[in-house]
Design a protein around this motif. Structure first.
Motif, short mmCIF file in Angstrom:
data_model
loop_
_atom_site.label_atom_id
_atom_site.label_comp_id
_atom_site.label_asym_id
_atom_site.label_seq_id
_atom_site.Cartn_x
_atom_site.Cartn_y
_atom_site.Cartn_z
N VAL A 1 36.97 36.22 42.63
CA VAL A 1 38.26 36.13 41.94
C VAL A 1 38.94 37.48 42.00
O VAL A 1 38.29 38.53 42.10
CB VAL A 1 38.10 35.68 40.47
N TYR A 2 40.28 37.45 41.94
CA TYR A 2 41.03 38.71 41.92
C TYR A 2 40.82 39.41 40.58
O TYR A 2 40.84 38.78 39.52
CB TYR A 2 42.52 38.46 42.15
N LYS A 3 40.64 40.71 40.63
CA LYS A 3 40.54 41.54 39.43
C LYS A 3 41.38 42.78 39.62
O LYS A 3 41.46 43.33 40.72
CB LYS A 3 39.08 41.93 39.16
N ASN A 4 42.01 43.24 38.53
CA ASN A 4 42.79 44.46 38.62
C ASN A 4 41.89 45.68 38.47
O ASN A 4 40.65 45.56 38.42
CB ASN A 4 43.93 44.47 37.58
N ALA A 5 42.48 46.86 38.39
CA ALA A 5 41.69 48.09 38.35
C ALA A 5 40.79 48.18 37.13
O ALA A 5 39.79 48.91 37.13
CB ALA A 5 42.63 49.30 38.40
N ASP A 6 41.12 47.42 36.08
CA ASP A 6 40.30 47.41 34.86
C ASP A 6 39.23 46.32 34.90
O ASP A 6 38.53 46.11 33.90
CB ASP A 6 41.20 47.20 33.63
N GLY A 7 39.12 45.61 36.02
CA GLY A 7 38.13 44.55 36.13
C GLY A 7 38.53 43.27 35.44
O GLY A 7 37.69 42.40 35.17
#
Length: 393
Positions: free
Chosen positions: A35-41
């Motif tokens: 799944v896509y995650k941003n820099a903060d997970g």
């Protein structure tokens, strides 16, 4: 009755997720989950999706069923998103499905109903659930070479040689863009050669396009699918909204069948029949949000802007990881990472090296060395690069 059941093989990715959760090390890095995650997970809700939900909250006045094929407006919007004007809308049958997986499953079921002896040619490697579903359905399969692990590129000559053995009526399962698990895509010239091969041998394409917008852009990522659908008389397309709209848990997908003449109605009727047999009416909430976004200029513009940020962020991470590995190794061994597209890449490591990364460095990836680029950030890229160099040297 139940004592006759046999234990089923464990899903390796789900097992990996559990191992990661159980690992107490604070430095652990999860590159396995798809799944896509941003820099903060975190996997955030996209702005346009949140706005559409608020709008629909005020407008929705019933929870009754939609039609067997789903809401027509959703089908129209998704056919336009994927195919644009490459084929006439009247030549496309379509049904809403529970996610891209539901679309893939219904596509396989439709093939089995239409031609039970057709062999399904699957790329080696491919998304593991392709193989799992085909095996469960008892459908005949063969693999074609796709990935050169040494160079990190497509083995197109091997692919052509293997598919030259396919028989008329066989089905070629293709990834429309952002190949999972390798991240390596065919060039448009190679797609053109593949189309010619399928035309000459009367092969039937089925395209799984789960990451439109995650590679080079919405239209760019759909270009190959549009080429195939406009060049061959019949094409099956399974599309997912999980990734590009970030609505994983809403289970929103669509199956399209491009056909000619009376075959369009026949495909539509049989696809609706399959929906009825498997889950009756498809889920609607995610489909409704997608429809609202694609039909509203402001929402669509905001969605496309955020999707562009997501795409560019992953491209930046790819370039950064490739650059750091080049700096540490003083070689171009991992340069391919910057050329791959989508969330995934295969590093070309052995299963033992992958296990060492997990046990010694708390870095989790699938056993074939597939990594989720979106699981990285600026802090973890140097950590991963250093660990890769250590285990690979």
């Amino acid at each position: 009755m139940f004592e006759a059941l046999q234990e089923q093989p464990k899903d390796k990715i789900l097992a990996l997720m559990q191992m990661y959760r159980d690992d107490p090390r604070m430095t652990k890095i999860d590159l396995g989950v798809g799944v896509y995650k941003n820099a903060d997970g975190h996997t955030p809700i996209m702005r346009a999706v949140k706005t559409a939900e608020q709008q629909w909250w005020n407008r929705e006045d019933t929870k009754t069923y939609v039609g067997l094929a789903g809401d027509p407006a959703f089908n129209d919007a998704m056919v336009d998103l994927v195919l644009s004007d490459s084929v006439m809308r009247d030549n496309v049958a379509s049904i809403a499905t529970p996610g891209g997986t539901g679309a893939v499953r219904q596509g396989f079921e439709l093939i089995r109903m239409a031609s039970s002896k057709a062999v399904i040619w699957v790329s080696d490697p491919t998304w593991p659930n392709h193989i799992s579903i085909l095996k469960y359905l008892g459908m005949p399969t063969r693999t074609y070479r796709y990935f050169n692990a040494q160079t990190g590129t497509v083995n197109f000559e091997g692919m052509r040689q293997d598919l030259s053995e396919a028989k008329p009526g066989d089905v070629v399962l293709l990834h429309g863009c952002c190949h999972n698990p390798t991240g390596a895509n065919l060039t448009m010239d190679q797609w053109g050669q593949l189309v010619t091969l399928m035309q000459d041998k009367d092969l039937k394409p089925m395209i799984d396009i789960a990451y439109q917008g995650f590679g080079d852009g919405l239209d760019e990522d759909a270009a190959a699918t549009r080429l195939v659908a406009s060049s061959l008389p019949e094409t099956l397309i399974a599309a997912s909204c999980s990734k590009n709209f970030g609505i994983y848990r809403e289970r929103t997908g669509i199956l399209m069948a491009v056909a000619q003449g009376e075959s369009v109605k026949m495909a539509q009727d049989n696809m609706a029949f399959l929906n009825r047999q498997n889950y009756s009416f498809p889920p609607d909430h995610g489909a409704r949000l997608v429809t609202l976004i694609l039909s509203d200029d402001n929402l669509r513009a905001d969605w496309q802007a955020e999707l562009k940020d997501v795409r560019n962020g992953m491209l930046r991470l790819r370039t950064a990881l490739a650059g750091e590995l080049k700096r540490l190794t003083n070689s171009d061994r991992f340069d391919f990472l910057a050329n791959h597209r989508g969330m995934f890449s295969r590093l070309g490591l052995t299963t033992d090296q992958v296990e060492t990364l997990r046990s010694d460095h708390a870095i989790y990836m699938v056993g074939d060395s597939r990594i989720n680029i979106a699981g990285l950030n600026d802090d973890t890229i140097p950590v991963l690069a250093k660990a890769i160099v250590k285990v690979a040297s």
